[in-house]
Design a protein around this motif. Structure first.
Motif, short mmCIF file in Angstrom:
data_model
loop_
_atom_site.label_atom_id
_atom_site.label_comp_id
_atom_site.label_asym_id
_atom_site.label_seq_id
_atom_site.Cartn_x
_atom_site.Cartn_y
_atom_site.Cartn_z
N LEU A 72 0.82 -1.21 0.00
CA LEU A 72 0.00 0.00 0.00
C LEU A 72 0.86 1.26 0.00
O LEU A 72 0.38 2.34 -0.35
N LYS A 73 2.12 1.14 0.41
CA LYS A 73 3.01 2.29 0.50
C LYS A 73 4.10 2.28 -0.56
O LYS A 73 4.63 3.32 -0.91
N GLN A 74 4.47 1.11 -1.05
CA GLN A 74 5.56 1.02 -2.01
C GLN A 74 5.25 -0.03 -3.07
O GLN A 74 4.36 -0.85 -2.90
N TYR A 75 5.99 0.06 -4.17
CA TYR A 75 5.80 -0.88 -5.26
C TYR A 75 7.16 -1.33 -5.76
O TYR A 75 8.18 -0.69 -5.49
N ILE A 76 7.17 -2.43 -6.48
CA ILE A 76 8.42 -2.95 -7.03
C ILE A 76 8.69 -2.21 -8.34
O ILE A 76 7.97 -2.38 -9.32
N ALA A 77 9.73 -1.38 -8.34
CA ALA A 77 10.08 -0.60 -9.53
C ALA A 77 10.86 -1.45 -10.52
O ALA A 77 10.71 -1.30 -11.73
N SER A 78 11.69 -2.34 -9.99
CA SER A 78 12.49 -3.22 -10.84
C SER A 78 13.10 -4.32 -9.98
O SER A 78 12.95 -4.30 -8.76
N ILE A 79 13.80 -5.22 -10.61
CA ILE A 79 14.55 -6.27 -9.92
C ILE A 79 16.01 -6.11 -10.31
O ILE A 79 16.33 -5.98 -11.49
N ASN A 80 16.89 -6.09 -9.31
CA ASN A 80 18.32 -6.03 -9.60
C ASN A 80 18.70 -7.36 -10.24
O ASN A 80 18.60 -8.40 -9.60
N PRO A 81 19.15 -7.36 -11.51
CA PRO A 81 19.42 -8.62 -12.19
C PRO A 81 20.59 -9.40 -11.62
O PRO A 81 20.66 -10.61 -11.76
N GLU A 82 21.50 -8.72 -10.93
CA GLU A 82 22.65 -9.41 -10.35
C GLU A 82 22.32 -10.08 -9.03
O GLU A 82 22.71 -11.22 -8.78
N THR A 83 21.61 -9.35 -8.15
CA THR A 83 21.31 -9.88 -6.81
C THR A 83 19.94 -10.53 -6.73
O THR A 83 19.64 -11.18 -5.74
N LYS A 84 19.11 -10.32 -7.72
CA LYS A 84 17.72 -10.82 -7.75
C LYS A 84 16.87 -10.21 -6.63
O LYS A 84 15.85 -10.75 -6.25
N GLU A 85 17.30 -9.07 -6.10
CA GLU A 85 16.56 -8.37 -5.06
C GLU A 85 15.66 -7.32 -5.70
O GLU A 85 16.06 -6.64 -6.65
N PRO A 86 14.45 -7.16 -5.15
CA PRO A 86 13.57 -6.12 -5.69
C PRO A 86 14.06 -4.72 -5.31
O PRO A 86 14.64 -4.52 -4.24
N VAL A 87 13.81 -3.78 -6.19
CA VAL A 87 14.09 -2.37 -5.94
C VAL A 87 12.73 -1.71 -5.73
O VAL A 87 11.90 -1.71 -6.63
N PHE A 88 12.53 -1.18 -4.52
CA PHE A 88 11.24 -0.60 -4.17
C PHE A 88 11.25 0.91 -4.34
O PHE A 88 12.27 1.56 -4.14
N GLU A 89 10.10 1.46 -4.68
CA GLU A 89 9.88 2.90 -4.68
C GLU A 89 8.57 3.16 -3.97
O GLU A 89 7.66 2.33 -4.02
N TYR A 90 8.50 4.31 -3.28
CA TYR A 90 7.30 4.66 -2.55
C TYR A 90 6.32 5.39 -3.46
O TYR A 90 6.73 6.16 -4.34
N PHE A 91 5.03 5.11 -3.26
CA PHE A 91 4.01 5.85 -3.98
C PHE A 91 4.06 7.30 -3.51
O PHE A 91 4.29 7.58 -2.34
N SER A 92 3.85 8.22 -4.42
CA SER A 92 3.81 9.63 -4.04
C SER A 92 2.48 9.91 -3.35
O SER A 92 1.45 9.30 -3.66
N GLU A 93 2.53 10.82 -2.40
CA GLU A 93 1.31 11.21 -1.68
C GLU A 93 0.43 12.02 -2.61
O GLU A 93 0.91 12.94 -3.28
N PRO A 94 -0.84 11.70 -2.69
CA PRO A 94 -1.73 12.48 -3.55
C PRO A 94 -1.92 13.89 -2.99
O PRO A 94 -1.88 14.09 -1.77
N GLU A 95 -2.10 14.83 -3.87
CA GLU A 95 -2.37 16.20 -3.45
C GLU A 95 -3.72 16.25 -2.76
O GLU A 95 -4.69 15.65 -3.24
N PRO A 96 -3.80 16.95 -1.61
CA PRO A 96 -5.10 17.03 -0.93
C PRO A 96 -6.11 17.80 -1.78
O PRO A 96 -5.77 18.77 -2.47
#
Length: 104
Positions: A53-77
């Motif tokens: 609910l707070k972050q998503y998988i932006a990509s997977i590091n092809p060398e380590t096979k670890e996910p790279v997470f990014e946070y969703f931006s807060e919507p403007e009120p």
């Protein structure tokens, strides 16, 4: 001008459907499938290993096979949310004023 794109279906060697991109219709921007380079790999993540609910998988590091997470931006009120926040602040000031007996 509206653009569309057909569904891309990924499947294994038995014909079992693994994943679909879905169709896009009436997009204002041209959306085309990207070329797939190399082999298709996968990684399995544990349940609740991240807060979807707070972050998503932006990509997977092809060398380590670890996910790279990014946070969703807060919507403007919205304008209504800003008005409610202002009213809540005003109520708090009035409550404090009543409790303290006014500003001296």
């Amino acid at each position: 001008m509206n653009f569309s794109r057909g569904n891309r279906v990924f499947f294994d060697s038995t014909g079992k459907v693994l994943w679909q991109t879905g169709e896009i219709w009436e997009s204002t921007l041209p959306v085309q499938h990207e070329e797939i380079k190399g082999e298709i790999l996968y990684v399995d993540l544990e349940v609740n290993s991240y807060d979807s609910l707070k972050q998503y998988i932006a990509s997977i590091n092809p060398e380590t096979k670890e996910p790279v997470f990014e946070y969703f931006s807060e919507p403007e009120p919205t304008e209504d949310q800003l008005k409610i926040k202002k009213l809540e602040e005003d109520i708090l000031l009035l409550q404090t004023d009543a409790k303290e007996g006014g500003i001296l």
